[in-house]
Design a protein around this motif. Structure first.
Motif, PDB file in Angstrom:
ATOM      1  N   PHE A   1       0.854  -1.187   0.000  1.00 14.41           N
ATOM      2  CA  PHE A   1       0.000   0.000   0.000  1.00 14.41           C
ATOM      3  C   PHE A   1       0.892   1.240   0.000  1.00 14.41           C
ATOM      4  CE2 PHE A   1       0.880   0.662   4.441  1.00 14.41           C
ATOM      5  CZ  PHE A   1       1.092  -0.623   4.918  1.00 14.41           C
TER       6      PHE A   1
ATOM      7  N   ASP B   1       1.162   3.610  13.763  1.00 19.42           N
ATOM      8  CA  ASP B   1       2.125   2.672  14.338  1.00 19.42           C
ATOM      9  C   ASP B   1       1.466   1.796  15.385  1.00 19.42           C
ATOM     10  OD1 ASP B   1       4.632   3.430  13.044  1.00 19.42           O
ATOM     11  OD2 ASP B   1       4.110   5.380  13.866  1.00 19.42           O
TER      12      ASP B   1
ATOM     13  N   THR C   1      12.440  11.689   0.186  1.00 18.59           N
ATOM     14  CA  THR C   1      12.245  11.119   1.518  1.00 18.59           C
ATOM     15  C   THR C   1      13.110   9.864   1.653  1.00 18.59           C
ATOM     16  OG1 THR C   1      10.577  10.369   3.097  1.00 18.59           O
ATOM     17  CG2 THR C   1      10.221   9.715   0.817  1.00 18.59           C
TER      18      THR C   1
ATOM     19  N   GLU D   1       4.850  19.519   8.922  1.00 17.41           N
ATOM     20  CA  GLU D   1       3.653  20.371   8.996  1.00 17.41           C
ATOM     21  C   GLU D   1       3.949  21.833   9.347  1.00 17.41           C
ATOM     22  OE1 GLU D   1       3.673  17.263   9.626  1.00 17.41           O
ATOM     23  OE2 GLU D   1       1.839  16.386   8.821  1.00 17.41           O
TER      24      GLU D   1
ATOM     25  N   LEU E   1       1.946   7.477   3.388  1.00 17.06           N
ATOM     26  CA  LEU E   1       1.293   8.794   3.327  1.00 17.06           C
ATOM     27  C   LEU E   1       2.297   9.943   3.329  1.00 17.06           C
ATOM     28  CD1 LEU E   1      -1.868   8.476   5.599  1.00 17.06           C
ATOM     29  CD2 LEU E   1      -1.703   8.496   3.113  1.00 17.06           C
ATOM     30  N   THR E   2       3.569   9.611   3.259  1.00 17.34           N
ATOM     31  CA  THR E   2       4.615  10.623   3.401  1.00 17.34           C
ATOM     32  C   THR E   2       4.480  11.745   2.370  1.00 17.34           C
ATOM     33  OG1 THR E   2       6.000   8.818   4.156  1.00 17.34           O
ATOM     34  CG2 THR E   2       7.117  10.881   3.570  1.00 17.34           C
TER      35      THR E   2
HETATM   36  C1  B12 Z   1       3.359   2.446   6.240  1.00 13.85           C
HETATM   37  C2  B12 Z   1       4.744   2.027   6.652  1.00 13.85           C
HETATM   38  C3  B12 Z   1       5.361   1.008   5.958  1.00 13.85           C
HETATM   39  C4  B12 Z   1       4.741   0.324   4.753  1.00 13.85           C
HETATM   40  C5  B12 Z   1       5.291   1.041   3.523  1.00 13.85           C
HETATM   41  C6  B12 Z   1       4.542   0.858   2.263  1.00 13.85           C
HETATM   42  C7  B12 Z   1       5.226   1.662   1.189  1.00 13.85           C
HETATM   43  N1  B12 Z   1       4.535   1.923   0.150  1.00 13.85           N
HETATM   44  O1  B12 Z   1       6.369   2.039   1.306  1.00 13.85           O
HETATM   45  C8  B12 Z   1       5.312  -1.108   4.946  1.00 13.85           C
HETATM   46  C9  B12 Z   1       4.472  -1.817   5.982  1.00 13.85           C
HETATM   47  C10 B12 Z   1       5.412  -1.989   3.745  1.00 13.85           C
HETATM   48  C11 B12 Z   1       6.657  -0.730   5.564  1.00 13.85           C
HETATM   49  C12 B12 Z   1       7.789  -1.449   5.378  1.00 13.85           C
HETATM   50  C13 B12 Z   1       8.981  -1.121   5.977  1.00 13.85           C
HETATM   51  N2  B12 Z   1       9.157  -0.179   6.917  1.00 13.85           N
HETATM   52 CO1  B12 Z   1       7.838   1.113   7.396  1.00 13.85          CO
HETATM   53  N3  B12 Z   1       6.601   2.330   8.089  1.00 13.85           N
HETATM   54  C14 B12 Z   1       5.401   2.658   7.717  1.00 13.85           C
HETATM   55  C15 B12 Z   1       4.823   3.682   8.712  1.00 13.85           C
HETATM   56  C16 B12 Z   1       3.995   2.913   9.732  1.00 13.85           C
HETATM   57  C17 B12 Z   1       3.983   4.822   8.163  1.00 13.85           C
HETATM   58  C18 B12 Z   1       4.640   5.650   7.047  1.00 13.85           C
HETATM   59  C19 B12 Z   1       3.768   6.842   6.795  1.00 13.85           C
HETATM   60  O2  B12 Z   1       2.996   6.874   5.873  1.00 13.85           O
HETATM   61  N4  B12 Z   1       3.844   7.843   7.702  1.00 13.85           N
HETATM   62  C20 B12 Z   1       3.015   9.050   7.669  1.00 13.85           C
HETATM   63  C21 B12 Z   1       3.799  10.234   7.172  1.00 13.85           C
HETATM   64  C22 B12 Z   1       2.914  11.441   7.161  1.00 13.85           C
HETATM   65  O3  B12 Z   1       4.860  10.441   8.098  1.00 13.85           O
HETATM   66  P1  B12 Z   1       6.384  10.418   7.610  1.00 13.85           P
HETATM   67  O4  B12 Z   1       6.621   9.423   6.602  1.00 13.85           O
HETATM   68  O5  B12 Z   1       7.255  10.404   8.814  1.00 13.85           O
HETATM   69  O6  B12 Z   1       6.531  11.865   6.919  1.00 13.85           O
HETATM   70  C23 B12 Z   1       6.527  13.077   7.679  1.00 13.85           C
HETATM   71  C24 B12 Z   1       7.922  13.568   8.074  1.00 13.85           C
HETATM   72  O7  B12 Z   1       8.852  12.507   8.249  1.00 13.85           O
HETATM   73  C25 B12 Z   1       8.315  14.477   6.984  1.00 13.85           C
HETATM   74  N5  B12 Z   1       8.963  13.945   5.802  1.00 13.85           N
HETATM   75  C26 B12 Z   1       9.126  12.698   5.379  1.00 13.85           C
HETATM   76  N6  B12 Z   1       9.738  12.680   4.205  1.00 13.85           N
HETATM   77  C27 B12 Z   1       9.963  13.954   3.834  1.00 13.85           C
HETATM   78  C28 B12 Z   1      10.547  14.491   2.703  1.00 13.85           C
HETATM   79  C29 B12 Z   1      10.648  15.862   2.578  1.00 13.85           C
HETATM   80  C30 B12 Z   1      11.242  16.437   1.371  1.00 13.85           C
HETATM   81  C31 B12 Z   1      10.173  16.691   3.610  1.00 13.85           C
HETATM   82  C32 B12 Z   1      10.277  18.150   3.498  1.00 13.85           C
HETATM   83  C33 B12 Z   1       9.580  16.154   4.734  1.00 13.85           C
HETATM   84  C34 B12 Z   1       9.467  14.794   4.848  1.00 13.85           C
HETATM   85  O8  B12 Z   1       7.098  15.032   6.581  1.00 13.85           O
HETATM   86  C35 B12 Z   1       6.011  14.141   6.768  1.00 13.85           C
HETATM   87  C36 B12 Z   1       4.877  14.927   7.377  1.00 13.85           C
HETATM   88  O9  B12 Z   1       5.233  15.384   8.648  1.00 13.85           O
HETATM   89  C37 B12 Z   1       6.143   4.233   9.325  1.00 13.85           C
HETATM   90  C38 B12 Z   1       6.024   4.792  10.708  1.00 13.85           C
HETATM   91  C39 B12 Z   1       5.593   6.239  10.693  1.00 13.85           C
HETATM   92  N7  B12 Z   1       4.899   6.608  11.691  1.00 13.85           N
HETATM   93  O10 B12 Z   1       5.870   7.014   9.793  1.00 13.85           O
HETATM   94  C40 B12 Z   1       7.054   3.014   9.248  1.00 13.85           C
HETATM   95  C41 B12 Z   1       8.548   3.236   9.104  1.00 13.85           C
HETATM   96  C42 B12 Z   1       8.789   4.367   8.146  1.00 13.85           C
HETATM   97  N8  B12 Z   1       9.021   1.977   8.526  1.00 13.85           N
HETATM   98  C43 B12 Z   1      10.163   1.597   8.968  1.00 13.85           C
HETATM   99  C44 B12 Z   1      10.853   0.442   8.549  1.00 13.85           C
HETATM  100  C45 B12 Z   1      12.158   0.115   9.274  1.00 13.85           C
HETATM  101  C46 B12 Z   1      10.361  -0.359   7.525  1.00 13.85           C
HETATM  102  C47 B12 Z   1      11.054  -1.591   6.936  1.00 13.85           C
HETATM  103  C48 B12 Z   1      12.513  -1.368   6.612  1.00 13.85           C
HETATM  104  C49 B12 Z   1      10.833  -2.735   7.897  1.00 13.85           C
HETATM  105  C50 B12 Z   1      11.610  -3.953   7.485  1.00 13.85           C
HETATM  106  N9  B12 Z   1      12.634  -4.237   8.255  1.00 13.85           N
HETATM  107  O11 B12 Z   1      11.288  -4.593   6.550  1.00 13.85           O
HETATM  108  C51 B12 Z   1      10.216  -1.865   5.670  1.00 13.85           C
HETATM  109  C52 B12 Z   1      10.881  -1.318   4.406  1.00 13.85           C
HETATM  110  C53 B12 Z   1       9.983  -1.397   3.216  1.00 13.85           C
HETATM  111  C54 B12 Z   1      10.573  -0.845   1.951  1.00 13.85           C
HETATM  112  N10 B12 Z   1      11.126  -1.704   1.115  1.00 13.85           N
HETATM  113  O12 B12 Z   1      10.533   0.335   1.708  1.00 13.85           O
HETATM  114  C55 B12 Z   1      10.700   2.556   9.996  1.00 13.85           C
HETATM  115  C56 B12 Z   1      11.786   3.434   9.402  1.00 13.85           C
HETATM  116  C57 B12 Z   1      12.898   3.636  10.404  1.00 13.85           C
HETATM  117  C58 B12 Z   1      14.089   4.218   9.759  1.00 13.85           C
HETATM  118  N11 B12 Z   1      14.765   5.064  10.525  1.00 13.85           N
HETATM  119  O13 B12 Z   1      14.434   3.905   8.649  1.00 13.85           O
HETATM  120  C59 B12 Z   1       9.404   3.320  10.425  1.00 13.85           C
HETATM  121  C60 B12 Z   1       9.632   4.741  10.935  1.00 13.85           C
HETATM  122  C61 B12 Z   1       8.716   2.442  11.500  1.00 13.85           C
HETATM  123  C62 B12 Z   1       9.493   2.096  12.736  1.00 13.85           C
HETATM  124  N12 B12 Z   1       8.898   1.262  13.539  1.00 13.85           N
HETATM  125  O14 B12 Z   1      10.577   2.481  13.047  1.00 13.85           O
HETATM  126  N13 B12 Z   1       6.544   0.421   6.243  1.00 13.85           N
END
Ligand code: B12
Ligand code: SF4
Length: 562
Positions: free
Chosen positions: A27, A214, A67, A117, A30-31
């Motif tokens: 899936f 999470d 990202t 945000e 949402l990043t």
């Molecule tokens: C959904 C999810 C997945 C999905 C991904 C599906 C897909 N299409 O990629 C699934 C379940 C498959 C998955 C798998 C993995 N995941 Co994952 N996943 C998530 C989860 C729960 C949500 C991601 C999300 O949508 N977040 C919501 C958005 C809004 O938040 P965000 O991404 O942090 O973005 C915000 C900021 O970070 C920032 N930001 C992010 N990017 C950028 C870029 C720019 C330019 C700017 C300005 C800002 C910005 O702005 C956003 C808004 O505030 C996160 C946890 C989390 N809470 O984020 C873990 C997370 C990202 N995953 C993680 C991990 C480790 C993995 C795996 C490596 C696990 C594994 N060992 O297999 C795999 C890798 C998969 C792969 N090949 O890419 C870790 C990453 C840790 C790290 N430091 O790398 C996280 C944080 C979870 C954790 N428990 O630690 N994952």
């Protein structure tokens, strides 16, 4: 002005997924859709998820945003380099850049640390004025009220299993040592107003969605309200939750009634010592089976995550864990290798102990050993992990886990087939040769003769009282852990021991000493009662070396006599 937001692909021979697999089980995160929603409407914004579409490096854009998780960092840096060569500035955010902003800054023009945000709009203003700062970090976490709905319209809909994703909470109330979430979100657990979530869900097409939280049930009161409000929408949903969810029958019932069809649960380990070590004792090892059953009773499919390589894992962990999954019909087991992610408590500990093998982030993928395990060599851990991944999705194992009279049989089979196709790409592994021996060592020995049992002596009075309570124990339990590096087997004994128990113990020990195990250390301190015949037998075999204050502790059983 126009911006291109990029999610880098992960190019790896067996971890990256084919388009077909992405379409079946993947899936969208949402990043970038969230970032796009935060972008003012006068700016044109587009998204490329490199996992499903190639990047156009020649595109005419003003700014690129990239990202990445830790393992994506090297690819993200390469992408940045290509655009910067053309003079196009690049901004990076996400988990990796937030943990190591200075490293990221060497490759990009600006780094966003943490949530976007409260800083994204300001960053874009600065960019327009030509004064982009090197780092942006909000002074506080953002409010969860009035968040814009992610721009799902910017994703290629048919490329994924679903793009119907939403988020109800951020953060997690727990603090597991290896998890990046608590580092990223601090100790916060924030919930969006239920009304806003419901409104967003209503707008999603189709009847299935994924909540990418999470831990969707981190605040039970909030979760109950959410589930009650979701129910009338008649959607089906999947998400992640901690095992604590299964201990609240009302919460679990409401989740199921609101349409929950599958949950990813981080079980992590069957060992309570491991769970304690990583600050995850709220996963109580003795309640795991009950928790799995509770989920199945509500027809919730279980995606269970297990970590291999924790400090109490020995060579028996792979088989033990897989058999647990089969016994408990876990539909989709996910095995990971312990990975110290920068920013986490685990990373700090491993670095301080000098146990990190390297910092090649591309290898920090959860499927490659990047640290020195305590009880195994790196090679044993890697091969055992490979074995578990392949064997776990062998037809035999799928059969044991999936074929049972419950609903959604086809979903279970189809998702297993997709996971199997990923697992089959894992390199050949092997089950460590000692695995079976370790399973046998750990088999409980029933007590045959309860007469003649005597209480242990030599303990403090308080401990003795406790032991009297154990008098009735009618089994002898063995907890064995093998340290491959020391070639030593540690066996903790618990319960009562009669003559037969002692004989069986000696037999098993003789068996193990024939293989590569060079030394056995027996720990008798949890043996509550023992018969005089058992003592005599163990003494004859040279197994009892009384130590001061610990009468029945025997050590160094390397030379068990015949
Ligand atoms: C959904 C999810 C997945 C999905 C991904 C599906 C897909 N299409 O990629 C699934 C379940 C498959 C998955 C798998 C993995 N995941 Co994952 N996943 C998530 C989860 C729960 C949500 C991601 C999300 O949508 N977040 C919501 C958005 C809004 O938040 P965000 O991404 O942090 O973005 C915000 C900021 O970070 C920032 N930001 C992010 N990017 C950028 C870029 C720019 C330019 C700017 C300005 C800002 C910005 O702005 C956003 C808004 O505030 C996160 C946890 C989390 N809470 O984020 C873990 C997370 C990202 N995953 C993680 C991990 C480790 C993995 C795996 C490596 C696990 C594994 N060992 O297999 C795999 C890798 C998969 C792969 N090949 O890419 C870790 C990453 C840790 C790290 N430091 O790398 C996280 C944080 C979870 C954790 N428990 O630690 N994952
Ligand atoms: S329960 Fe899950 S999300 Fe919460 S800190 Fe532990 S591993 Fe992370």
């Amino acid at each position: 002005m126009n911006i291109r937001l990029i999610d880098p692909a992960y190019e790896h021979p067996y971890i990256s997924h084919s388009q077909k697999v992405i379409k079946t089980i993947w899936f969208a995160r949402l990043t970038l859709t969230t970032l796009a929603a935060l972008t003012p409407p006068d700016i044109e914004v587009k998204i490329t998820d490199e996992n499903v579409d190639p990047i156009d490096f020649e595109e005419d854009v003003d700014l690129v945003g990239v990202t990445g998780m830790v393992m994506h960092a090297p690819r993200a840096y390469k992408i940045a380099q290509r655009f910067r060569q053309r003079g196009i500035p690049v901004v990076m955010g996400g988990p990796h850049a937030s943990s190591l902003p200075s490293e990221a800054k060497e490759h990009v023009d600006a780094v966003v640390i943490g949530e976007a945000e409260n800083v994204w709009e300001g960053l874009l203003e600065d960019f327009k004025r030509g004064c982009l700062k090197p780092f942006y970090q909000a002074a506080a976490f953002c409010t969860m009220e009035g968040l814009p709905f992610p721009r799902l319209d910017l994703l290629r809909k048919n490329a994924y299993m679903t793009i119907n994703c939403a988020q109800t909470t951020r953060g997690c109330p727990h603090r597991c040592d290896f998890c990046h979430v608590t580092h990223f979100f601090g100790k916060t657990y924030r919930c969006r107003p239920v009304d806003e979530v419901i409104e967003e869900v209503k707008r999603l097409e189709g009847d299935f969605l994924v909540f990418i939280d999470d831990n969707i049930a981190g605040n039970r009161r909030y979760a109950k309200e959410l589930f009650l409000r979701l129910k009338p929408l008649k959607k089906q949903w999947a998400s992640q939750a901690s095992m604590t969810l299964t201990r609240d029958p009302e919460l679990l019932r409401l989740a199921a009634e609101s349409g929950c069809v599958s949950l990813f649960i981080g079980v992590e380990s069957l060992s309570s010592e491991n769970l304690k070590d990583v600050n995850k004792s709220f996963n109580q090892a003795h309640q795991l089976e009950e928790a799995m059953k509770a989920l199945h009773d509500h027809d919730i499919m279980v995606l269970a995550g297990f970590i291999f390589g924790l400090d109490h894992d020995d060579e028996g962990v792979f088989e033990r864990t897989l058999r647990f999954c089969e016994r408990n019909r876990i539909e989709l087991p996910s095995f990971f290798l312990l990975t110290p992610l920068p920013g986490t408590a685990l990373f700090q500990r491993m670095e301080a102990e000098g146990r990190l093998l390297h910092k090649d982030w591309a290898q920090y993928n959860g499927a490659t050993v990047v640290f020195k395990p305590r009880l195994m060599t790196e090679e044993t851990l890697q091969r055992g992990f490979n074995w578990a991944c392949r064997e776990g999705y062998s037809w035999g194992s799928i059969f044991k886990r999936v074929f049972h009279p419950q609903q959604r049989f086809f979903t279970r089979v189809l998702s297993n087939i997709a996971y199997r196709s990923i697992a089959q790409k894992t390199p050949e592994g092997y089950l460590p040769s000692l695995s079976q021996i370790l399973q046998r060592m750990n088999d409980t020995i029933p007590l045959k003769n309860t007469r003649d049992l005597i209480q242990r002596v030599g303990e403090k009075i308080a401990e003795k009282k406790l032991l009297i309570g154990q008098k009735a124990a009618d089994t002898l339990k063995l907890y064995s852990v093998y340290n491959e590096r020391l070639k030593t087997l540690f066996v903790r004994l618990e319960g009562s021991m009669d003559r037969e128990g002692a004989r069986e113990l000696v037999k098993r020990l003789k068996g193990v000493l024939n293989v590569e195990i060079q030394k056995v250390i027996l720990d008798f301190k949890d043996v509550g009662a023992i018969s005089s015949e058992a003592i005599a037998l163990l003494s004859r075999k040279g197994l009892l070396h009384g130590e001061e204050g610990r009468l029945w502790k025997a050590v160094n059983a390397s030379g068990i006599t015949d």
